[in-house]
Each structure stands twice: as C-alpha cells, then as structure tokens.
Write a protein that holds these residues in place. Structure first.
Motif, short mmCIF file in Angstrom:
data_model
loop_
_atom_site.label_atom_id
_atom_site.label_comp_id
_atom_site.label_asym_id
_atom_site.label_seq_id
_atom_site.Cartn_x
_atom_site.Cartn_y
_atom_site.Cartn_z
N ASN A 179 -13.56 2.22 -4.76
CA ASN A 179 -14.35 0.99 -4.80
C ASN A 179 -15.86 1.24 -4.73
OD1 ASN A 179 -13.96 -2.22 -3.00
ND2 ASN A 179 -15.07 -1.70 -4.85
N ILE A 180 -16.26 2.40 -4.24
CA ILE A 180 -17.70 2.71 -4.13
C ILE A 180 -18.34 2.73 -5.51
CG2 ILE A 180 -19.38 4.47 -3.40
CD1 ILE A 180 -17.34 5.34 -1.26
N TRP A 181 -17.58 3.17 -6.53
CA TRP A 181 -18.14 3.30 -7.88
C TRP A 181 -17.43 2.42 -8.91
CZ3 TRP A 181 -16.45 7.70 -5.08
CH2 TRP A 181 -17.47 8.30 -4.35
N VAL A 182 -16.51 1.55 -8.45
CA VAL A 182 -15.75 0.68 -9.35
C VAL A 182 -15.84 -0.75 -8.85
CG1 VAL A 182 -13.42 0.13 -10.16
CG2 VAL A 182 -14.17 2.51 -10.07
N LYS A 183 -16.01 -1.69 -9.76
CA LYS A 183 -16.19 -3.09 -9.36
C LYS A 183 -14.94 -3.64 -8.66
CE LYS A 183 -14.64 -4.87 -13.86
NZ LYS A 183 -15.03 -5.62 -15.06
N ALA A 184 -15.10 -4.79 -8.04
CA ALA A 184 -14.01 -5.40 -7.27
C ALA A 184 -12.88 -5.87 -8.19
CB ALA A 184 -14.55 -6.58 -6.47
N ASN A 185 -11.67 -5.94 -7.61
CA ASN A 185 -10.46 -6.45 -8.24
C ASN A 185 -9.90 -5.55 -9.34
OD1 ASN A 185 -8.47 -8.48 -8.07
ND2 ASN A 185 -9.21 -9.41 -9.97
N GLU A 186 -10.22 -4.27 -9.28
CA GLU A 186 -9.61 -3.30 -10.19
C GLU A 186 -8.37 -2.71 -9.53
OE1 GLU A 186 -10.10 -2.39 -13.20
OE2 GLU A 186 -12.22 -2.58 -13.75
N LEU A 187 -7.26 -2.61 -10.28
CA LEU A 187 -6.06 -1.97 -9.76
C LEU A 187 -6.31 -0.48 -9.61
CD1 LEU A 187 -3.03 -2.13 -9.00
CD2 LEU A 187 -2.53 -1.64 -11.41
N VAL A 188 -6.06 0.05 -8.42
CA VAL A 188 -6.25 1.48 -8.15
C VAL A 188 -4.90 2.19 -8.05
CG1 VAL A 188 -7.12 3.18 -6.49
CG2 VAL A 188 -8.45 1.12 -6.99
N VAL A 189 -3.96 1.59 -7.32
CA VAL A 189 -2.66 2.25 -7.14
C VAL A 189 -1.58 1.21 -6.89
CG1 VAL A 189 -3.07 2.59 -4.66
CG2 VAL A 189 -1.43 4.05 -5.84
N GLU A 190 -0.40 1.48 -7.43
CA GLU A 190 0.76 0.61 -7.24
C GLU A 190 1.88 1.45 -6.67
OE1 GLU A 190 3.63 -2.35 -9.93
OE2 GLU A 190 2.03 -1.18 -10.87
N THR A 191 2.58 0.92 -5.65
CA THR A 191 3.71 1.66 -5.06
C THR A 191 5.02 0.97 -5.43
OG1 THR A 191 3.74 0.43 -2.96
CG2 THR A 191 2.24 2.32 -3.12
N LYS A 192 6.04 1.80 -5.70
CA LYS A 192 7.36 1.27 -6.05
C LYS A 192 8.41 2.09 -5.30
CE LYS A 192 5.91 0.07 -10.77
NZ LYS A 192 6.15 0.32 -12.21
N GLY A 193 9.28 1.39 -4.57
CA GLY A 193 10.31 2.05 -3.80
C GLY A 193 11.63 1.33 -3.87
N LYS A 194 12.55 1.67 -2.96
CA LYS A 194 13.89 1.09 -2.96
C LYS A 194 13.86 -0.40 -2.63
CE LYS A 194 17.18 3.48 -1.04
NZ LYS A 194 18.01 4.14 0.00
N VAL A 195 13.00 -0.77 -1.67
CA VAL A 195 12.92 -2.17 -1.23
C VAL A 195 11.83 -2.87 -2.04
CG1 VAL A 195 12.63 -3.71 0.73
CG2 VAL A 195 13.62 -1.43 1.08
N ALA A 196 12.24 -3.66 -3.03
CA ALA A 196 11.28 -4.27 -3.96
C ALA A 196 10.26 -5.13 -3.24
CB ALA A 196 12.04 -5.10 -5.00
N SER A 197 10.67 -5.78 -2.17
CA SER A 197 9.74 -6.67 -1.45
C SER A 197 8.59 -5.91 -0.80
CB SER A 197 10.50 -7.48 -0.39
OG SER A 197 11.08 -6.60 0.57
N LYS A 198 8.76 -4.60 -0.65
CA LYS A 198 7.71 -3.80 -0.02
C LYS A 198 6.81 -3.10 -1.05
CE LYS A 198 10.05 -2.98 4.37
NZ LYS A 198 10.52 -1.97 5.36
N ASN A 199 7.09 -3.30 -2.34
CA ASN A 199 6.22 -2.73 -3.37
C ASN A 199 4.84 -3.37 -3.29
OD1 ASN A 199 8.41 -1.26 -4.19
ND2 ASN A 199 8.83 -2.46 -6.02
#
Length: 545
Positions: free
Chosen positions: A242-262
């Motif tokens: 975020n120091i060099w990228v504007k707000a509201n940019e997707l940086v990382v997405e997590t995906k696991g066994k429990v979909a509700s915790k993605n």
C-alpha cells in the motif's frame, strides 16, 4: 415431473453427502478411541517408566510431520518461540552467541538492549549462567538459560582478556527491529532492509520511506531489500504494498477448505508515492509474506524485482489456542496474488516412495499476465525481472569463516584501533589485509579444493590400474605445482575475503546497522537496482510501460 426428479436428485445428493460426513466422523471417533487406548496401555504396561508429556509430543510431531513443515504444535514451554515468530519479541538480554571449540561466546549484543547497556562486549566468553557452568552445553541451551521473564535478573560469569567477572543483567521484553537499516545508496536512491514481517513492519517501512523522502526530496528511486526474509504477518505485507499502490487494490486472496474463511485483502490507505521507481530485492530465502510483497508489486507492474528466484511458499498459517496454554500453528489456506497465480513450489500432498514432498512439475505450471501484459508463472516462487548471478563463496572463505578467523581477527583489530572511518567509508587497506595474512600464518584453516580431490583420485586410479610406476613423477610434480599455486589463494580471493573481514570489524564499532551500510557499495543486487532505478527508460521497458 421435472421438479420431482430435481427434488429427488437433491435428496440423493444430500443423503450421499451426509453419509460421507457420517463415515468421516465415525473414522475420526474410531481412531481417536484407538489412539487413546494405545496411549493408556503404553503407560500402564510398558516395561520402563514413560514420560507422558514427552510421549505425546513425539506422537503429535510425527502426525504433523506428514502434513507440511509449517503445521506445528507448541507446548506451554514453547510459547516464547511463538512470540518470537509472530511478534519478533522474547524475554531476554538481547544478544547473539556462538560456540567455538565447545566454548560459548557473545557474538553480538544488540544496540541499546540489556546486554549492551550492561557493558557486555563481542567476544566475551560465557563461563556460567546463574552459577551453572556452560561447559558441555550447546549454544541453544545457553541461549535458553539466558532467556526468561522480563524484569527478572540473570547473572553471567564472563571472561575477557583473561579476567573473569560477573555481570547482573535485568531481562527485558526484547523486540528485534524488523527494519534493520535505512539510508541512501549512490547519493540519490533510498534503501530499506526489512528482516521480518512482524508487528508494525509496515508502519516502520512507511516511516523509513517517508523520512528518506523528507531528507532527500530529489530521491530518484527506492530499494526494498527482502533477501533472507522468511515472511510473517500477511496484513503487514498488504500494508507495505500500500505504500506505493493506491487504495482498494487487491493484493492477496486466500482460499482454503472452509469457504467462509476465504479472504480478499486490499490496500486500505492513501499511498505514500505511486510514481517513484521501486526495486525489490529477493533471493532463495525470501518466502511467504516477502513473496506477497514482491509478487503483487510485480503483478501490478509497480516494481522491478531483482536478485534470485524466491523460495516458493504460498501457504497461509493461523495460530490456534489449545487447552492448557498450548498452541497450534496450522496451514489453513493457499494464497493467490493479483494475477491469480499461487507461487507454492512444493506439493506436500503428493510424495515420492521415500516420503519426500514433490516440487510442482513444469508441465503443471500455468502462465498468467501482469497488469501491463507481461507473462509470469505460478508454482515456483517469484522469478525476478532481472536475475543477478552471484559467485559462490570460495572454499578458503568458508574455511576461514567456520574457523572464526574473521571474528577473532576483528577482536584483535579493535584492541589496536580505537576508532575507524564511518561505515560507508571504511575499507580493508593493503596494510590491514597484510596484517590479516600475517595473523593467519600460524593458524589452522585446512580446506580441500576440487582440484586436490581430482589429483588424489588420479593417484588412486593410477595405483589400481598399475600405471603408478610410469606416472608417479608426473603426479608428484602436479601435486607440488598445485600446492604452490594454492598458497596464492589468499591474494586470489582477496576481494571476497576483504568484504567478510570488513563486516566482522564494522559490527564492533557500528553494530549491525554499520555492517549493513558498509556492505552496500559492493553488493551486486544493490548495484543493479541503482542502475535500473536511475534509468527511467530502462525501468519502464522492464515493466512493459
């Protein structure tokens, strides 16, 4: 009719799912009962006494070893290690130690921390901790003895210049700085080294970057050094991007066994600078959060990545509380950076016949596109935009390092020199280097080169094949000629040895920050980064602008 068929299909599917779930639940209950009975019978009937806690720890560790290296169980006694990993802090005196010939020494007291404040010096031999001798104890055991609850005292029996003395040190909550150095290189390029993604890492990087811009308004570029950084907290990685990228940019997405915790993690704040050229340095020990930062900045075409291919750890862990003040760190998901790729390099689910986890094969690697359309790949870490070749350390340098000759000569040098030039200016002169060579004249630092091995193998083969009578004179001469040439290794490898010697000396006068500052001028990755950052046309070409 159609609605009835659909409803019936849904009922059958739900029934199958429920059956599968029930079967799995039964298997879990059955195996827990078996395990409990094995454990109980072992302690009731085994011929020798069994330590219940130790036995259970062995069982748990063996079970978790079949998962991945990052899923671990921590007993109550290991909680300090958890704090060290997550927060970068522990209760202790704030010093590194090393062992030489079975003896423990202070390797480096951290600036401003209890050991340093108490006057402990590099090279002090540790004879005892709280009256208990360190003789025969490993460096791990000695370190553990010096750690303890903040506010408590520890008494060290030290030896310096042949004199023994006691020093009482009040332990403190030691929080190691995650930003170990910030400054300018080449006069107009900012530089920050981040060692760990512990708490406040993003704040500290942002503050360092802001201060460099304030002090150097004409700064042309910025280097973020993540080499050797094994990762840490994901939220800190997102906030650093975020120091060099504007707000509201997707940086990382997590995906696991429990979909509700993605999760999807986006930048949240106004950036510091979206235009300044940025370079990120990585190597084979840059992992996890380091790869989120470098990979997302690469995917967003916001920074040039320089160095060596990163480790390839695309797994996310959570620390879960357990009964009796124990904890468990468990892999809960994989992470995906903006292009959609996951950089996990090892497939722990599939193993070879020896139980070793397999690397993702090239055939399964998929191509993705950065924002500007550059091609990047998943499955094997972050590949740098500019790969810098590094010379391997000479066998001579390794031998000198392992024998502590750099460390011990630095001790001698400090006694003979009250002060030296600033870290950025200090160099190993001809006079200093010759003094080091003279110092080594009566020291042992044996090392066997590949050439020596080949000559030795040649002699053995000649003897086995009965050619020795004809070749002995030539082989003896070859061996003699090589030994004469080997004497020149100290001069042949002078540049490399001088850098290691300089590092060992600088840490005495300027602590760890000084040794980092002194190393930058000869660092090939830093040199390449400065070259690219100060050439706007080349920088834009690499990023596909």
């Amino acid at each position: 009719m159609r609605r009835r068929i659909i409803a019936l299909s849904l009922l059958l599917a739900l029934g199958s799912a429920a059956t599968a779930q029930n079967d799995k639940g039964f298997e879990i209950s059955k195996n827990l009962e078996i395990f409990a009975n094995v454990y109980k019978n072992l302690h009731s009937n085994y011929v020798d006494d069994v330590d219940p806690g130790k036995t259970m720890k062995v069982a748990l560790d063996a079970m978790l070893a079949s998962m991945d290296p990052y899923t671990n169980y921590f007993a109550e006694s290991d909680i300090e290690d958890v704090k060290m990993q997550v927060l970068g802090q522990y209760g202790g005196i704030g010093s590194l130690i090393h062992q030489e010939n079975g003896k423990s020494y202070i390797a480096e007291p951290y600036k401003g921390l209890p050991a340093d404040k108490a006057g402990v010096k590099i090279g002090d031999r540790i004879l005892a901790v709280n009256g208990e001798s360190t003789e025969g104890k490993s460096s791990t055991d000695v370190s553990a003895a010096m750690r303890g609850q903040a506010g408590t005292n520890v008494t060290l029996r030290l030896e310096r210049d042949g004199k023994e003395f006691d020093v009482v040190i009040t332990r403190a909550e030691i929080r190691l700085p995650n930003v170990s150095y910030s400054g300018m290189v080449n006069g107009n390029v900012g530089y920050v080294r981040l060692d760990e993604f512990t708490q406040d890492a993003a704040k500290n990087v942002r503050d360092a970057f802001r201060q460099l811009k304030r002090d150097h308004p004409d700064m042309q570029g910025f280097i973020l050094d993540l080499r050797g950084n094994g990762g840490g907290l994901m939220n800190e990685a997102v906030d650093i991007v975020n120091i060099w990228v504007k707000a509201n940019e997707l940086v990382v997405e997590t995906k696991g066994k429990v979909a509700s915790k993605n999760t999807k993690s986006r930048t949240r704040m106004a950036p510091e600078d979206v235009d300044i050229p940025v370079a990120v340095l990585v190597n084979g020990n840059s992992a996890s959060a380091s790869e989120i930062v470098s990979g997302s900045l690469q995917d967003l075409d916001r920074a040039v990545i320089i160095g060596e291919r990163s480790y390839g750890k695309g797994l996310v862990q959570n620390i879960l509380p357990m009964p009796y003040n124990t904890q468990m760190k468990i892999t809960v998901s994989k992470y995906f950076i903006p292009s959609g790729r996951c950089i996990q390099a090892i497939d722990y689910k599939h193993r070879d016949e020896n139980g070793r986890a397999l690397k993702v094969p090239d055939s399964l690697k998929t191509a993705f596109k950065t924002r500007n359309g550059r091609t990047v790949y998943d499955g094997f870490g972050i590949e740098p935009d500019i790969e810098v070749e590094h010379e391997t350390s000479s066998l001579l340098s390794i031998a000198l390092y392992n024998r502590f000759h750099f460390f011990n000569y630095a001790m001698k040098f400090v006694k003979e020199h009250e002060s030296i030039p600033p870290a950025s200016e200090f160099q190993i002169t001809d006079e200093i280097y010759q003094d080091f060579v003279d110092y080594l004249s009566d020291k042992t630092y044996d090392y066997t080169t590949y050439t020596e091995n080949i000559i030795s193998d040649l002699r053995k083969v000649a003897e086995e094949e009965n050619y020795m009578d004809n070749l002995k004179q030539q082989i003896d001469q070859l061996e003699k000629t090589y030994k004469e040439a080997k004497k020149e290794d100290l001069m042949r490898n002078r540049e490399e040895i001088s850098e290691l010697l300089k590092d060992a000396i600088l840490v005495h006068y300027y602590y760890r920050t000084g040794s980092i500052e002194g190393s930058l001028s000869a660092d090939p990755d830093v040199k390449k980064a400065v070259e690219v950052l100060t050439n706007k046309e080349e920088y834009n070409r690499i990023l596909g602008k």
